[in-house]
Design an enzyme around this catalytic site. Structure first.
Site, mmCIF file in Angstrom:
data_model
loop_
_atom_site.group_PDB
_atom_site.id
_atom_site.type_symbol
_atom_site.label_atom_id
_atom_site.label_comp_id
_atom_site.label_asym_id
_atom_site.label_seq_id
_atom_site.Cartn_x
_atom_site.Cartn_y
_atom_site.Cartn_z
ATOM 1 N N ASN A 9 0.866 -1.176 0.000
ATOM 2 C CA ASN A 9 0.000 0.000 0.000
ATOM 3 C C ASN A 9 0.906 1.230 0.000
ATOM 4 O OD1 ASN A 9 -1.782 2.074 0.548
ATOM 5 N ND2 ASN A 9 -2.290 1.388 2.633
ATOM 6 N N GLU A 97 -6.802 4.916 7.802
ATOM 7 C CA GLU A 97 -6.569 6.334 7.490
ATOM 8 C C GLU A 97 -7.794 6.944 6.802
ATOM 9 O OE1 GLU A 97 -2.860 5.679 5.484
ATOM 10 O OE2 GLU A 97 -1.962 5.120 7.406
ATOM 11 N N GLY A 173 2.431 2.325 10.835
ATOM 12 C CA GLY A 173 3.410 3.400 10.705
ATOM 13 C C GLY A 173 4.104 3.779 11.999
HETATM 14 P P1 PGA Z 1 2.777 0.356 7.693
HETATM 15 O O1 PGA Z 1 1.318 0.561 7.058
HETATM 16 O O2 PGA Z 1 3.329 -0.924 7.129
HETATM 17 O O3 PGA Z 1 3.560 1.569 7.253
HETATM 18 O O4 PGA Z 1 2.608 0.291 9.164
HETATM 19 C C1 PGA Z 1 0.453 -0.525 6.860
HETATM 20 C C2 PGA Z 1 -0.849 -0.039 6.265
HETATM 21 O O5 PGA Z 1 -1.299 1.047 6.645
HETATM 22 O O6 PGA Z 1 -1.464 -0.710 5.422
#
Ligand code: PGA
Length: 251
Positions: A9, A97, A173
Protein backbone atom coordinates in the site's frame (compact mmCIF):
# COMPACT_ATOMS: atom_id res chain seq x y z
CA UNK A 1 -4.90 -24.17 0.54
CA UNK A 2 -4.93 -20.39 1.06
CA UNK A 3 -2.34 -18.77 -1.18
CA UNK A 4 -0.44 -16.07 0.74
CA UNK A 5 -1.00 -12.53 -0.53
CA UNK A 6 1.49 -9.72 0.00
CA UNK A 7 0.23 -6.28 -0.98
CA UNK A 8 2.12 -2.98 -0.98
CA UNK A 9 0.00 0.00 0.00
CA UNK A 10 1.98 2.96 -1.29
CA UNK A 11 -0.44 5.49 0.26
CA UNK A 12 0.14 9.08 -0.94
CA UNK A 13 3.63 8.40 -2.26
CA UNK A 14 5.33 8.17 -5.68
CA UNK A 15 4.93 10.26 -8.80
CA UNK A 16 4.24 8.30 -11.98
CA UNK A 17 7.92 8.08 -12.90
CA UNK A 18 8.90 7.00 -9.37
CA UNK A 19 6.09 4.44 -9.37
CA UNK A 20 7.27 2.95 -12.67
CA UNK A 21 10.86 2.86 -11.49
CA UNK A 22 9.83 0.95 -8.38
CA UNK A 23 7.60 -1.53 -10.14
CA UNK A 24 10.05 -2.14 -12.99
CA UNK A 25 12.77 -3.03 -10.48
CA UNK A 26 10.31 -5.19 -8.56
CA UNK A 27 8.98 -7.19 -11.48
CA UNK A 28 12.43 -8.38 -12.54
CA UNK A 29 13.25 -9.67 -9.10
CA UNK A 30 9.99 -11.43 -8.28
CA UNK A 31 9.45 -12.95 -11.73
CA UNK A 32 10.05 -16.51 -10.56
CA UNK A 33 7.82 -16.34 -7.47
CA UNK A 34 4.65 -18.36 -7.99
CA UNK A 35 3.63 -19.35 -4.47
CA UNK A 36 2.84 -15.84 -3.21
CA UNK A 37 0.34 -13.47 -4.80
CA UNK A 38 2.00 -10.07 -5.22
CA UNK A 39 -0.08 -6.89 -5.34
CA UNK A 40 0.86 -3.21 -5.50
CA UNK A 41 -1.47 -0.31 -4.69
CA UNK A 42 -0.09 2.91 -6.18
CA UNK A 43 -1.91 6.24 -5.90
CA UNK A 44 -4.66 6.86 -8.49
CA UNK A 45 -2.43 9.01 -10.71
CA UNK A 46 0.06 6.16 -11.20
CA UNK A 47 -2.43 3.31 -11.72
CA UNK A 48 -2.43 3.43 -15.49
CA UNK A 49 1.33 3.63 -15.96
CA UNK A 50 1.95 0.90 -13.37
CA UNK A 51 -0.73 -1.21 -15.05
CA UNK A 52 1.15 -0.91 -18.36
CA UNK A 53 4.48 -1.63 -16.66
CA UNK A 54 3.29 -4.87 -15.02
CA UNK A 55 1.61 -6.33 -18.10
CA UNK A 56 2.70 -9.95 -18.51
CA UNK A 57 4.29 -10.05 -15.03
CA UNK A 58 3.13 -11.81 -11.87
CA UNK A 59 2.33 -8.50 -10.12
CA UNK A 60 -1.28 -7.47 -9.71
CA UNK A 61 -2.77 -4.01 -9.42
CA UNK A 62 -4.84 -2.55 -6.60
CA UNK A 63 -6.30 0.88 -5.92
CA UNK A 64 -6.35 2.34 -2.41
CA UNK A 65 -10.01 3.39 -2.32
CA UNK A 66 -12.94 4.11 -4.64
CA UNK A 67 -16.48 5.48 -4.70
CA UNK A 68 -19.42 3.07 -4.87
CA UNK A 69 -21.22 4.71 -7.80
CA UNK A 70 -20.38 3.90 -11.39
CA UNK A 71 -20.37 7.56 -12.50
CA UNK A 72 -22.00 10.87 -11.67
CA UNK A 73 -21.64 14.21 -9.92
CA UNK A 74 -19.10 13.24 -7.25
CA UNK A 75 -16.28 15.72 -7.74
CA UNK A 76 -12.91 14.25 -6.93
CA UNK A 77 -14.06 10.64 -6.75
CA UNK A 78 -13.00 7.56 -8.74
CA UNK A 79 -15.49 4.82 -9.66
CA UNK A 80 -15.18 1.04 -9.81
CA UNK A 81 -15.69 1.24 -13.58
CA UNK A 82 -12.67 3.52 -13.83
CA UNK A 83 -10.56 1.16 -11.71
CA UNK A 84 -11.58 -1.77 -13.85
CA UNK A 85 -10.75 0.29 -16.93
CA UNK A 86 -7.12 0.78 -15.83
CA UNK A 87 -6.65 -2.87 -14.90
CA UNK A 88 -7.23 -3.03 -11.15
CA UNK A 89 -7.87 -6.51 -9.86
CA UNK A 90 -8.01 -5.37 -6.23
CA UNK A 91 -9.08 -2.32 -4.24
CA UNK A 92 -8.28 -1.51 -0.61
CA UNK A 93 -11.45 -0.49 1.23
CA UNK A 94 -11.87 0.97 4.71
CA UNK A 95 -8.24 1.60 5.55
CA UNK A 96 -7.98 3.14 9.01
CA UNK A 97 -6.57 6.33 7.49
CA UNK A 98 -9.77 6.63 5.42
CA UNK A 99 -11.84 5.97 8.55
CA UNK A 100 -9.82 8.46 10.59
CA UNK A 101 -9.34 11.38 8.17
CA UNK A 102 -12.05 10.96 5.53
CA UNK A 103 -15.13 9.90 7.47
CA UNK A 104 -15.22 6.33 6.19
CA UNK A 105 -17.79 4.28 8.10
CA UNK A 106 -18.86 0.65 8.07
CA UNK A 107 -21.80 1.78 5.97
CA UNK A 108 -19.66 3.36 3.23
CA UNK A 109 -17.25 0.41 3.44
CA UNK A 110 -20.16 -1.94 2.80
CA UNK A 111 -21.38 0.06 -0.20
CA UNK A 112 -17.87 0.10 -1.66
CA UNK A 113 -17.31 -3.61 -1.07
CA UNK A 114 -20.56 -4.47 -2.84
CA UNK A 115 -19.76 -2.11 -5.72
CA UNK A 116 -16.29 -3.64 -6.09
CA UNK A 117 -17.83 -7.10 -6.45
CA UNK A 118 -20.29 -5.82 -9.04
CA UNK A 119 -17.27 -5.02 -11.19
CA UNK A 120 -15.36 -8.17 -10.23
CA UNK A 121 -12.75 -6.17 -8.36
CA UNK A 122 -11.63 -8.01 -5.22
CA UNK A 123 -11.84 -5.80 -2.14
CA UNK A 124 -9.13 -5.87 0.54
CA UNK A 125 -11.20 -4.79 3.51
CA UNK A 126 -9.29 -3.30 6.45
CA UNK A 127 -10.47 -3.84 10.01
CA UNK A 128 -8.80 -3.18 13.32
CA UNK A 129 -8.92 -1.46 16.69
CA UNK A 130 -7.34 1.77 17.88
CA UNK A 131 -4.95 1.79 20.83
CA UNK A 132 -7.51 3.13 23.30
CA UNK A 133 -9.93 0.41 22.22
CA UNK A 134 -7.34 -2.32 22.80
CA UNK A 135 -6.48 -0.81 26.17
CA UNK A 136 -10.05 -0.96 27.42
CA UNK A 137 -10.41 -4.53 26.17
CA UNK A 138 -12.86 -4.02 23.31
CA UNK A 139 -10.64 -5.21 20.42
CA UNK A 140 -12.97 -8.09 19.57
CA UNK A 141 -16.08 -5.89 19.65
CA UNK A 142 -14.52 -3.37 17.28
CA UNK A 143 -13.26 -6.06 14.90
CA UNK A 144 -16.61 -7.82 14.95
CA UNK A 145 -18.39 -4.55 14.20
CA UNK A 146 -16.06 -3.85 11.24
CA UNK A 147 -16.39 -7.38 9.85
CA UNK A 148 -20.12 -7.96 10.29
CA UNK A 149 -21.23 -4.51 9.16
CA UNK A 150 -18.55 -3.87 6.56
CA UNK A 151 -19.19 -7.23 4.88
CA UNK A 152 -22.94 -7.47 5.45
CA UNK A 153 -25.02 -8.92 2.64
CA UNK A 154 -22.26 -10.50 0.57
CA UNK A 155 -22.97 -13.81 -1.11
CA UNK A 156 -20.72 -16.73 -0.20
CA UNK A 157 -19.04 -16.42 -3.56
CA UNK A 158 -18.35 -12.72 -2.99
CA UNK A 159 -17.03 -13.47 0.49
CA UNK A 160 -14.56 -15.94 -0.98
CA UNK A 161 -13.35 -13.24 -3.37
CA UNK A 162 -12.84 -10.78 -0.49
CA UNK A 163 -9.57 -10.34 1.40
CA UNK A 164 -9.66 -9.13 4.99
CA UNK A 165 -6.70 -7.14 6.31
CA UNK A 166 -6.42 -7.04 10.09
CA UNK A 167 -4.59 -3.82 10.84
CA UNK A 168 -4.43 -2.73 14.47
CA UNK A 169 -4.37 1.05 14.12
CA UNK A 170 -1.73 1.41 16.83
CA UNK A 171 0.68 -0.66 14.73
CA UNK A 172 0.36 1.33 11.50
CA UNK A 173 3.41 3.40 10.71
CA UNK A 174 4.48 3.33 14.35
CA UNK A 175 7.10 0.59 14.25
CA UNK A 176 5.02 -1.25 16.88
CA UNK A 177 3.95 -4.55 15.33
CA UNK A 178 1.41 -6.73 17.02
CA UNK A 179 3.18 -9.84 18.27
CA UNK A 180 2.51 -12.89 16.11
CA UNK A 181 0.40 -14.26 19.00
CA UNK A 182 -1.67 -11.07 19.30
CA UNK A 183 -2.27 -11.02 15.55
CA UNK A 184 -3.08 -14.74 15.39
CA UNK A 185 -5.65 -14.37 18.17
CA UNK A 186 -7.56 -11.72 16.21
CA UNK A 187 -7.20 -13.57 12.89
CA UNK A 188 -8.67 -16.68 14.52
CA UNK A 189 -11.49 -14.57 15.93
CA UNK A 190 -12.22 -13.13 12.46
CA UNK A 191 -12.44 -16.66 11.09
CA UNK A 192 -14.93 -17.53 13.84
CA UNK A 193 -17.05 -14.51 12.87
CA UNK A 194 -16.99 -15.65 9.23
CA UNK A 195 -17.97 -19.16 10.28
CA UNK A 196 -21.01 -17.68 12.05
CA UNK A 197 -21.89 -15.47 9.08
CA UNK A 198 -21.34 -18.22 6.45
CA UNK A 199 -19.92 -21.61 7.35
CA UNK A 200 -16.68 -23.01 8.66
CA UNK A 201 -15.80 -24.20 5.14
CA UNK A 202 -16.03 -20.65 3.82
CA UNK A 203 -14.26 -19.21 6.85
CA UNK A 204 -11.33 -21.55 6.27
CA UNK A 205 -10.94 -20.36 2.67
CA UNK A 206 -10.99 -16.59 3.17
CA UNK A 207 -7.56 -14.98 3.19
CA UNK A 208 -6.76 -12.70 6.11
CA UNK A 209 -3.72 -10.46 5.85
CA UNK A 210 -1.97 -8.77 8.73
CA UNK A 211 -0.89 -5.13 8.40
CA UNK A 212 0.92 -2.70 10.67
CA UNK A 213 4.70 -2.15 10.64
CA UNK A 214 5.42 -5.35 8.73
CA UNK A 215 9.12 -5.44 7.86
CA UNK A 216 11.56 -8.00 6.43
CA UNK A 217 12.57 -8.96 9.97
CA UNK A 218 9.09 -9.75 11.31
CA UNK A 219 7.13 -11.14 8.33
CA UNK A 220 8.37 -14.73 8.76
CA UNK A 221 7.12 -15.01 12.35
CA UNK A 222 3.77 -13.47 11.43
CA UNK A 223 3.21 -15.67 8.39
CA UNK A 224 4.11 -18.76 10.42
CA UNK A 225 0.88 -18.33 12.39
CA UNK A 226 -1.86 -20.63 11.12
CA UNK A 227 -4.47 -17.95 10.39
CA UNK A 228 -2.21 -15.25 8.90
CA UNK A 229 -2.27 -15.45 5.11
CA UNK A 230 -0.12 -12.54 4.06
CA UNK A 231 0.61 -8.90 4.71
CA UNK A 232 -0.59 -5.44 3.79
CA UNK A 233 2.63 -3.46 3.76
CA UNK A 234 2.85 0.34 3.98
CA UNK A 235 6.24 1.94 4.62
CA UNK A 236 8.34 -1.11 3.78
CA UNK A 237 6.67 -1.48 0.37
CA UNK A 238 8.13 1.83 -0.83
CA UNK A 239 11.62 0.40 -0.83
CA UNK A 240 12.12 -2.22 -3.51
CA UNK A 241 14.65 -4.31 -1.61
CA UNK A 242 12.65 -4.49 1.59
CA UNK A 243 9.43 -5.30 -0.29
CA UNK A 244 11.17 -8.10 -2.21
CA UNK A 245 12.47 -9.56 1.05
CA UNK A 246 8.97 -9.50 2.51
CA UNK A 247 7.53 -11.17 -0.60
CA UNK A 248 10.19 -13.90 -0.46
CA UNK A 249 9.63 -14.55 3.24
CA UNK A 250 5.87 -14.20 3.01
CA UNK A 251 4.93 -17.80 2.46
P1 PGA B 1 2.78 0.36 7.69
O1 PGA B 1 1.32 0.56 7.06
O2 PGA B 1 3.33 -0.92 7.13
O3 PGA B 1 3.56 1.57 7.25
O4 PGA B 1 2.61 0.29 9.16
C1 PGA B 1 0.45 -0.53 6.86
C2 PGA B 1 -0.85 -0.04 6.27
O5 PGA B 1 -1.30 1.05 6.64
O6 PGA B 1 -1.46 -0.71 5.42
Amino acid sequence: MRKPIIAGNWKMNKTTSEACELVNALKEKVADIADVEIVVAPPFTALWSVSEAIKGSNIKLSAQDMHWEKSGAYTGEISPLMLKDVGCEYVIIGHSERRMYFAETNETVNKKVKAAHEYSIKPIVCVGERLEEREVGITNDVVKDHVTNGLAGLTAEQMLATIIAYEPVWAIGTGKTATPEQAQEVHRFIREILADMYSSEIAEQVRIQYGGSVKPDNIAQLIAEPDIDGGLIGGASLDVESFIKIVKLGK
